[in-house]
Write a protein that holds these residues in place. Structure first.
Motif, PDB file in Angstrom:
ATOM      1  N   PRO A 445       0.792  -1.246   0.000  1.00 14.84           N
ATOM      2  CA  PRO A 445       0.000   0.000   0.000  1.00 14.84           C
ATOM      3  C   PRO A 445       0.815   1.282   0.000  1.00 14.84           C
ATOM      4  N   ALA A 446       1.922   1.314   0.743  1.00 17.42           N
ATOM      5  CA  ALA A 446       2.686   2.553   0.861  1.00 17.42           C
ATOM      6  C   ALA A 446       3.708   2.724  -0.256  1.00 17.42           C
ATOM      7  N   TYR A 447       4.323   1.631  -0.716  1.00 21.33           N
ATOM      8  CA  TYR A 447       5.451   1.735  -1.636  1.00 21.33           C
ATOM      9  C   TYR A 447       5.198   1.097  -3.001  1.00 21.33           C
ATOM     10  N   GLY A 448       4.116   0.334  -3.139  1.00 26.37           N
ATOM     11  CA  GLY A 448       3.877  -0.390  -4.376  1.00 26.37           C
ATOM     12  C   GLY A 448       3.491   0.518  -5.525  1.00 26.37           C
ATOM     13  N   ASN A 449       3.658  -0.019  -6.740  1.00 26.80           N
ATOM     14  CA  ASN A 449       3.360   0.745  -7.951  1.00 26.80           C
ATOM     15  C   ASN A 449       2.777  -0.217  -8.979  1.00 26.80           C
ATOM     16  N   ALA A 450       1.482  -0.163  -9.186  1.00 24.01           N
ATOM     17  CA  ALA A 450       0.791  -1.080 -10.096  1.00 24.01           C
ATOM     18  C   ALA A 450       1.153  -0.830 -11.556  1.00 24.01           C
ATOM     19  N   ASP A 451       1.852   0.276 -11.866  1.00 27.64           N
ATOM     20  CA  ASP A 451       2.221   0.596 -13.246  1.00 27.64           C
ATOM     21  C   ASP A 451       3.612   0.098 -13.620  1.00 27.64           C
ATOM     22  N   LEU A 452       4.241  -0.687 -12.748  1.00 31.26           N
ATOM     23  CA  LEU A 452       5.586  -1.180 -13.034  1.00 31.26           C
ATOM     24  C   LEU A 452       5.609  -2.068 -14.282  1.00 31.26           C
ATOM     25  N   LYS A 453       6.691  -1.932 -15.045  1.00 31.92           N
ATOM     26  CA  LYS A 453       6.961  -2.795 -16.182  1.00 31.92           C
ATOM     27  C   LYS A 453       8.044  -3.804 -15.798  1.00 31.92           C
ATOM     28  N   PRO A 454       8.167  -4.900 -16.511  1.00 28.40           N
ATOM     29  CA  PRO A 454       9.209  -5.878 -16.171  1.00 28.40           C
ATOM     30  C   PRO A 454      10.605  -5.326 -16.444  1.00 28.40           C
ATOM     31  N   GLU A 455      11.559  -5.730 -15.626  1.00 25.85           N
ATOM     32  CA  GLU A 455      12.960  -5.439 -15.934  1.00 25.85           C
ATOM     33  C   GLU A 455      13.367  -6.252 -17.159  1.00 25.85           C
ATOM     34  N   GLU A 456      14.269  -5.688 -17.953  1.00 22.67           N
ATOM     35  CA  GLU A 456      14.742  -6.366 -19.156  1.00 22.67           C
ATOM     36  C   GLU A 456      16.258  -6.516 -19.099  1.00 22.67           C
ATOM     37  N   ASN A 457      16.735  -7.694 -19.495  1.00 22.51           N
ATOM     38  CA  ASN A 457      18.167  -7.982 -19.570  1.00 22.51           C
ATOM     39  C   ASN A 457      18.491  -8.527 -20.951  1.00 22.51           C
ATOM     40  N   GLU A 458      19.612  -8.131 -21.496  1.00 22.86           N
ATOM     41  CA  GLU A 458      20.127  -8.770 -22.707  1.00 22.86           C
ATOM     42  C   GLU A 458      21.577  -9.150 -22.461  1.00 22.86           C
TER      43      GLU A 458
END
Length: 642
Positions: A445-458
């Motif tokens: 509730p305090a720190y979350g962000n429902a708009d996060l995208k996945p991290e990407e690695n190459e």
């Protein structure tokens, strides 16, 4: 001349005399006809793989008795598992090729295991009993095409033991030893580990049941602590299988893992009556139908995790995950191997904490909203030519209920050429990976962000391997990994902090050199050295140089000796100073460790006696700032098979 110069000078000089590498790094020589599976989901000869795969077999695990799974894996090139040399209950941090916990995926019998209650969504290797493990494969590099989220720096595939072919077989193993810091000299017996298993085959039916426990006392979690912090774990595992016909077999399994770990106050680095309890329950099925040129397999598992923190800031976390991986293997003509599959995952989480100003636990994360699922179709093809060229390629479409679609892919060619002295093999790969935001990062509730995208690695890898017939092999691999959409805990302004995808890119690169030399039939020398370069923002507890060397000697038919050496370079560390209320940087000095192992088998190979001496020279060092590390310790044990 410093220790780093001495070690690497000696290492390089010895290497050019004819060290032999294979994918077991610092465990034992591998033969070219050894079978690996993790990089393709097919049983392929290692010589046809274009990836760096470390395989630790049951025979090698028998020579590593008395060590934890994390300690065993920690001798692999490119791997640093922080916490393995501290108090038994210390949290583990996986720094593979400069990455973090969330970039390492753990498989149990091919099934991805995660802990949705963790911020990093990572699986805790402390939950596993090494006595229940048959073999371990470690595949480094991005592997999300076959294994999905989290497979960015490594996949650790742990295969549990199968039933024996006899009607009834029993095995008993017991280890007891000391658990003390560099300042202790009493050598009191404070570490007890036991395991018992019964298994067998009755016609078309096979069974295995195993139970183990560990109790460790005598060592405080903090270096300034005076009271010992106890670690206690129990493990149970049941596996049942039935062959309905030559074409169809069915396996079902269930297991539980539980540990209690006392810990101290990390803000004051002093004693405290804190305790962490973790429980894991899992059930699964693995039916397989084989037809003319292929097979259809379903790996499905349900995992339930409970974590309770008893401290000045108590908390409770509950999470479940359901994973189902259905795939079809098809072999066209022993040159083309194909995989078509679909993977389903569903995770949910619930947590309870004490809000500011309250006195009792209240629900923080609601499982009705803190849930997500993903459905991922994927395909992979392996081409094995008769003139030395091998190609492994594939793609995966990740369909996530929170952020939508994401595509990853890989291409991995290799070429092997035989010569009179042996062979040369060149390898290259380009692969991408993703890390799904955790339930905590999305829904807290305090720190979350429902708009996060996945991290990407190459990741790009280039390597060469050379071998001398029945004598030696060596390899050198260069890797570079670029991270984007990095999820960090960000200051949003006005004293508001939240998880967010940062705009900056991060790069890690390095070299892994591994070598092995059969000096005689009875004497083997194998070693590896890793150079890792990580940008300053990510350079936490990661040694720039790390080396492992091991000398194995079969003195007699039934007697085995081993001498192991590990060097860890200086590492950067950061801690919060509760006096200045600021984060301060420190440097942890380099250290070297020397261990000794001996085993002897008697009673027609039914009884094995063994002993370990760890940190022979009682090196005084810090693995984590302010935390205790183990000094010279001894353990002895036996393994009885009936």
């Amino acid at each position: 001349m410093n220790k780093k110069t001495l070690f690497f000078g000696a290492f390089c000089a010895a290497s050019f005399l004819g060290f032999a590498q294979q994918q077991t790094d610092s465990t034992q020589v591998e033969q070219l006809d050894e079978v690996v599976i993790t990089d393709s989901k097919f049983n392929l000869k290692r010589e046809n793989s274009g990836k760096v795969i470390t395989k630790i077999t049951q025979e090698q695990l028998q020579h590593l008795q008395g060590k934890t799974i994390a300690e065993i894996i920690n001798t692999t090139a490119g791997v640093e598992i922080n916490g393995t040399k501290s108090n038994a209950g210390q949290n583990l941090a996986y720094y593979v090729r400069g990455g973090r916990n969330r970039q390492v995926l753990v498989l149990i019998d091919g099934i991805a295991l995660t802990d949705p209650s963790q911020i990093a969504n990572d699986f805790d290797l402390r939950l596993l009993n090494p006595d229940q493990v048959e073999s371990i494969e470690i595949l480094k590099g991005a592997s999300s095409t076959l294994y999905g989220t989290g497979a960015a720096t490594a996949v650790i595939n742990i295969k549990l033991k199968d039933a024996s072919k006899d009607k009834v077989t029993a095995n008993f193993r017991s280890v007891f030893g000391t658990n003390q810091s560099q300042d202790d000299n009493n050598y009191a017996v404070e570490d007890f580990r036991n395991n018992v298993s019964v298994n067998g085959t009755l016609g078309d039916f096979n069974y295995l049941a195993s139970f183990g426990n560990q109790y460790t006392d005598g060592l405080s979690a903090m270096s300034k602590g005076t009271e010992s912090d106890v670690y206690n774990s129990i493990n149970g595992n049941v596996k049942l299988g039935y062959a309905f016909s030559k074409q169809f077999k069915f396996t079902a399994y269930a297991g539980f893992d539980k540990f209690k770990a006392d810990f101290d106050d990390a803000s004051t680095f002093m004693d405290a009556d804190n305790r962490s309890t973790s429980k894991q329950y899992r059930i699964g099925i693995a039916p397989e139908f084989t037809y003319n040129k292929g097979s259809i397999t379903l790996n499905a598992a349900y995992n339930d995790v409970e974590r309770v923190i008893e401290s000045g800031y108590p908390a409770e976390y509950f999470a479940t995950s359901l994973v189902a991986d259905l795939f079809n293997r098809y072999n066209f003509n022993d040159k083309f191997y194909t995989i078509l599959g679909v993977n389903f995952q569903e995770n949910d989480m619930e947590s309870y904490v004490i809000p500011f100003g309250a006195s009792t636990l209240e629900q923080s994360i609601n499982p009705e909203t803190a849930t997500f699922n993903s459905i991922d179709p994927y395909a992979n093809v392996v081409y094995v030519s008769d003139f030395g060229l091998n190609v492994n390629a594939g793609a995966r479409l990740n369909n996530h209920s929170e952020y939508g679609n994401h595509v990853v892919y890989n291409i991995n060619p290799s070429y092997r050429k035989a010569f009179g002295f042996g062979y040369l093999k060149g390898m290259a790969s380009y692969s991408t990976a993703y890390i799904t935001p955790s339930l905590y990062q999305l829904f807290e509730p305090a720190y979350g962000n429902a708009d996060l995208k996945p991290e990407e690695n190459e990741t790009i890898e280039v390597g060469v391997e050379a071998g001398i017939k029945d004598k030696a092999t060596l390899s050198l691999v260069y890797f570079t990994r670029n991270e984007t959409n990095f999820i960090d805990y960000v200051d949003m302004g006005s004293f508001v902090y939240q998880y967010d995808n940062v705009a900056d890119d991060f790069t890690a690169c390095g070299l892994e050199f591994s070598a092995n030399y059969n000096i005689t039939k009875a004497l083997r020398l194998n070693a590896n050295v890793t150079y890792t370069k990580v940008e300053d923002d990510l350079n936490l507890r990661i040694p720039e140089f790390k080396g492992n060397a091991r000398l194995d000697y079969n003195v007699l038919k039934n007697t085995f000796l081993s001498l192991s050496y590990q060097y860890n370079d200086d590492r950067n560390e950061a801690y919060f100073n509760n006096i200045t209320f600021a984060t301060e940087d420190v440097t942890l000095e380099s250290y070297s460790l020397l261990d000794f192992y001996v085993s002897h088998t008697i009673l027609d190979n039914k009884l094995k006696l063994f002993a370990n001496v760890n940190n022979i020279f009682n090196e005084d060092y810090q693995e984590l700032y302010g935390y205790t590390t183990r000094g010279r310790n001894v353990n002895i044990g036996f393994n009885l098979s009936l």
